[in-house]
Enzyme design. Structure first.
Site, PDB file in Angstrom:
ATOM      1  N   CYS A 106       0.882  -1.156   0.000  1.00  0.00           N
ATOM      2  CA  CYS A 106       0.000   0.000   0.000  1.00  0.00           C
ATOM      3  C   CYS A 106       0.922   1.208   0.000  1.00  0.00           C
ATOM      4  O   CYS A 106       1.534   1.518   1.017  1.00  0.00           O
ATOM      5  CB  CYS A 106      -0.917   0.022   1.225  1.00  0.00           C
ATOM      6  SG  CYS A 106      -1.935   1.519   1.257  1.00  0.00           S
ATOM      7  N   CYS A 109      -0.303   3.995   2.617  1.00  0.00           N
ATOM      8  CA  CYS A 109      -0.282   3.812   4.077  1.00  0.00           C
ATOM      9  C   CYS A 109      -0.066   2.343   4.412  1.00  0.00           C
ATOM     10  O   CYS A 109       1.051   1.859   4.319  1.00  0.00           O
ATOM     11  CB  CYS A 109      -1.554   4.368   4.706  1.00  0.00           C
ATOM     12  SG  CYS A 109      -3.073   3.970   3.806  1.00  0.00           S
ATOM     13  N   SER A 110      -1.104   1.615   4.789  1.00  0.00           N
ATOM     14  CA  SER A 110      -0.895   0.267   5.309  1.00  0.00           C
ATOM     15  C   SER A 110      -2.060  -0.667   5.006  1.00  0.00           C
ATOM     16  O   SER A 110      -2.239  -1.662   5.701  1.00  0.00           O
ATOM     17  CB  SER A 110      -0.724   0.353   6.827  1.00  0.00           C
ATOM     18  OG  SER A 110      -1.897   0.937   7.387  1.00  0.00           O
ATOM     19  N   CYS A 111      -2.864  -0.370   3.970  1.00  0.00           N
ATOM     20  CA  CYS A 111      -4.063  -1.175   3.716  1.00  0.00           C
ATOM     21  C   CYS A 111      -3.719  -2.615   3.354  1.00  0.00           C
ATOM     22  O   CYS A 111      -2.809  -2.870   2.570  1.00  0.00           O
ATOM     23  CB  CYS A 111      -4.875  -0.564   2.582  1.00  0.00           C
ATOM     24  SG  CYS A 111      -5.359   1.138   2.901  1.00  0.00           S
TER      25      CYS A 111
HETATM   26 FE    FE Z   1      -3.207   1.971   3.101  1.00  0.00          FE
END
Ligand code: FE
Length: 198
Positions: A106, A109-111
């Site tokens: 991602c 971010c961190s999906c």
């Molecule tokens: Fe994310």
């Protein structure tokens, strides 16, 4: 004379600020502490990589399930009692082959499809991984212990808010014929992110 070397702490630590916000929300009846505890419980006990491992093992032994999974991941994992949040509108299943290695990230971010493959590991959230895996995926994978021969094409998939991914790793040939329950044990989180093979 004032002591010029004195450090004035103008802002409280993150922990103190979080505690203060939580206390204010609780005071107003918004049950913040309860919500935090519930999220921690889900993260530790419910949103675990074993969910994805069950999906992968089933896909290896059941060709009809594999077909449904590749056609509509979200509907197929629901068959195994694995719901996804409403906003994870699509679960795209990326099938590895001897000549294709899929990798997910991602860049924003961190999906991840966290209800299926578990919460993202710390390195997945690092700026270093997010930026470099797109530009120099082969090098990043090698640094992470996956040295792919040049004939293997690497495909990097960038997760969005509503489209989540899971990599379907190849079944190791020596495990052909194993019962599904035993196969579940060999599927790792990293193989479902695509930074490892089994
Ligand atoms: Fe994310």
């Amino acid at each position: 004379m004032p002591d010029d070397n004195r450090v004035i702490q103008r802002t409280a630590s993150v922990e103190d600020r979080v505690d203060a916000i939580q206390a204010v929300l609780d005071e107003r009846g918004m049950k913040a502490t309860e919500a935090v505890e519930e999220l921690s419980r889900l993260a530790e006990d419910v949103w675990v990589p074993r969910n994805g491992a069950r999906v992968v093992a089933k896909a290896w032994v059941d060709p009809a399930f594999r077909k449904r999974l590749l056609a509509d991941g979200r509907a197929a994992v629901a068959e195994l009692g694995l719901p996804m949040p409403k906003h994870h509108r699509h679960l795209v299943v990326l099938e590895n082959t001897p000549t294709v290695q899929n990798v997910i990230c991602c860049t924003q971010c961190s999906c991840t499809a966290f209800t299926i493959i578990g919460l993202p590991p710390d390195w997945y959230k690092d700026f270093e991984y997010r930026s470099r895996v797109v530009r120099e995926s082969r090098t990043v994978l090698r640094e992470m212990g996956l040295d792919l021969p040049p004939e293997v094409e690497i495909r990097v998939w960038d997760t969005t808010a509503d489209t989540r991914y899971i990599v379907l790793p190849m079944q190791p040939p020596e495990t052909i014929g194993w019962p599904e329950e035993k196969l579940v044990d060999i599927v790792t989180r990293d193989s479902m992110i695509g930074v490892a093979r089994l």
